[in-house]
Design a protein around this motif. Sequence first.
Motif, mmCIF file in Angstrom:
data_model
loop_
_atom_site.group_PDB
_atom_site.id
_atom_site.type_symbol
_atom_site.label_atom_id
_atom_site.label_comp_id
_atom_site.label_asym_id
_atom_site.label_seq_id
_atom_site.Cartn_x
_atom_site.Cartn_y
_atom_site.Cartn_z
ATOM 1 N N GLY A 23 0.946 -1.137 0.121
ATOM 2 C CA GLY A 23 0.095 -0.108 0.042
ATOM 3 C C GLY A 23 0.808 1.272 0.010
ATOM 4 N N GLU A 24 2.008 1.012 0.352
ATOM 5 C CA GLU A 24 3.042 2.222 0.413
ATOM 6 C C GLU A 24 3.929 2.484 -0.863
ATOM 7 O OE1 GLU A 24 4.860 1.625 3.925
ATOM 8 O OE2 GLU A 24 3.262 2.716 5.314
ATOM 9 N N GLN A 25 4.019 1.254 -1.704
ATOM 10 C CA GLN A 25 4.860 0.902 -2.872
ATOM 11 C C GLN A 25 4.037 1.808 -4.015
ATOM 12 O OE1 GLN A 25 5.757 -2.917 -3.719
ATOM 13 N NE2 GLN A 25 7.453 -2.490 -5.215
ATOM 14 N N THR A 26 4.847 2.886 -4.749
ATOM 15 C CA THR A 26 4.567 3.338 -5.749
ATOM 16 C C THR A 26 4.352 2.263 -6.770
ATOM 17 O OG1 THR A 26 6.750 3.793 -6.517
ATOM 18 C CG2 THR A 26 5.536 5.578 -5.219
ATOM 19 N N LEU A 27 3.375 2.686 -7.748
ATOM 20 C CA LEU A 27 2.975 1.914 -8.981
ATOM 21 C C LEU A 27 3.928 1.941 -10.021
ATOM 22 C CD1 LEU A 27 0.886 0.084 -10.123
ATOM 23 C CD2 LEU A 27 -0.086 2.107 -11.354
ATOM 24 N N HIS A 28 4.843 3.262 -10.153
ATOM 25 C CA HIS A 28 5.779 3.081 -11.066
ATOM 26 C C HIS A 28 6.782 4.481 -10.632
ATOM 27 C CE1 HIS A 28 4.065 6.400 -13.382
ATOM 28 N NE2 HIS A 28 3.079 5.583 -13.366
ATOM 29 N N PRO A 29 8.081 4.429 -10.952
ATOM 30 C CA PRO A 29 8.830 5.759 -10.547
ATOM 31 C C PRO A 29 8.215 6.845 -10.859
ATOM 32 C CG PRO A 29 10.007 3.719 -11.551
ATOM 33 C CD PRO A 29 8.562 3.454 -11.601
ATOM 34 N N GLY A 30 7.973 7.751 -9.956
ATOM 35 C CA GLY A 30 7.504 8.996 -10.396
ATOM 36 C C GLY A 30 5.892 9.150 -10.210
ATOM 37 N N CYS A 31 5.208 8.229 -9.800
ATOM 38 C CA CYS A 31 3.694 8.040 -9.743
ATOM 39 C C CYS A 31 3.365 8.460 -8.192
ATOM 40 C CB CYS A 31 3.296 6.657 -9.913
ATOM 41 S SG CYS A 31 1.468 6.507 -10.003
ATOM 42 N N SER A 32 2.474 9.404 -8.087
ATOM 43 C CA SER A 32 2.188 9.900 -6.625
ATOM 44 C C SER A 32 0.424 9.488 -6.578
ATOM 45 C CB SER A 32 2.274 11.205 -6.273
ATOM 46 O OG SER A 32 2.018 12.133 -7.595
ATOM 47 N N LYS A 33 -0.225 9.129 -7.393
ATOM 48 C CA LYS A 33 -1.601 9.093 -7.342
ATOM 49 C C LYS A 33 -1.986 7.759 -7.053
ATOM 50 C CE LYS A 33 -5.811 9.992 -9.984
ATOM 51 N NZ LYS A 33 -6.537 10.384 -11.301
ATOM 52 N N TYR A 34 -1.203 6.653 -7.416
ATOM 53 C CA TYR A 34 -1.636 5.368 -7.086
ATOM 54 C C TYR A 34 -0.384 4.503 -6.640
ATOM 55 C CZ TYR A 34 -5.736 5.778 -9.834
ATOM 56 O OH TYR A 34 -7.436 6.092 -10.311
#
Length: 252
Positions: A23-34
């Motif tokens: 739940g804290e791991q970003t979906l992809h580098p630079g993504c802040s929404k999901y």
Amino acid sequence: MDDNDLGNIGYDPYEFANVIGDGEQTLHPGCSKYTKLSALVKLYNLKAKHGMSDVCFTELLILQGDLLTEGNTIPFSMYEAKKTLSTLGTSYEKIHACPNDCILCMKDFGDSTNCPTCGISRWKECKDSILKEDVPVKVVWHFPLIPRFKRMFQSRKTAKSLTWHADKKSVDGHMSHPVDSLSWKLLDDKWPEFGKEPRNLRLALSYDGFNPHSSFSSRSSCWPVILVMYNLPPWLCMKQKFMMFDLIDFWS
């Protein structure tokens, strides 16, 4: 792994800690929404809403992984997605029931084909009066509560709120919380040992029925059972995140 296996990996608190990490791991580098988890939940909701097959969902995950930037954390298969979602504790158990609500077909009655009380068959009858073996008339979907309680109260803040009614509730002669009701006091008088421990959970049950197919010609009905925790302060006990499905009674 099919839908019945969702959540059957277990309720190990360490596994739940892993999903918190997702739940804290970003979906992809630079993504802040999901995050990995929020994106996966959104996608799985779409799968359930539109009746998407497991094969189709796997292909969608593969496509999503290709579309996103390198280093994304989207699962690459339905199996991997369910392994992640299962640690949220979304398991359930299907229990056949007597069409007249006499018994649940479990334990001593698990292999019964007819209700020992009213004698009616648990199996659905076709138009030609032939019983469809393994197609029950009535099914209860049970969502285990205790594992969810354990996870919920791993939070110190939430656990502390359990005793609000005993520690911080003002006594002003007005009814501002269920602790002021006669029913609460009656329960304490009837089971004094239970009433002495303020952390013991007081649950309210609510249910209602609806036609799942939105058709007046359909005989099917669905009765969800929802539980609310009255231990919590009034501004929390009716919040959606503290309302829990316990049973869904489905009649076809």
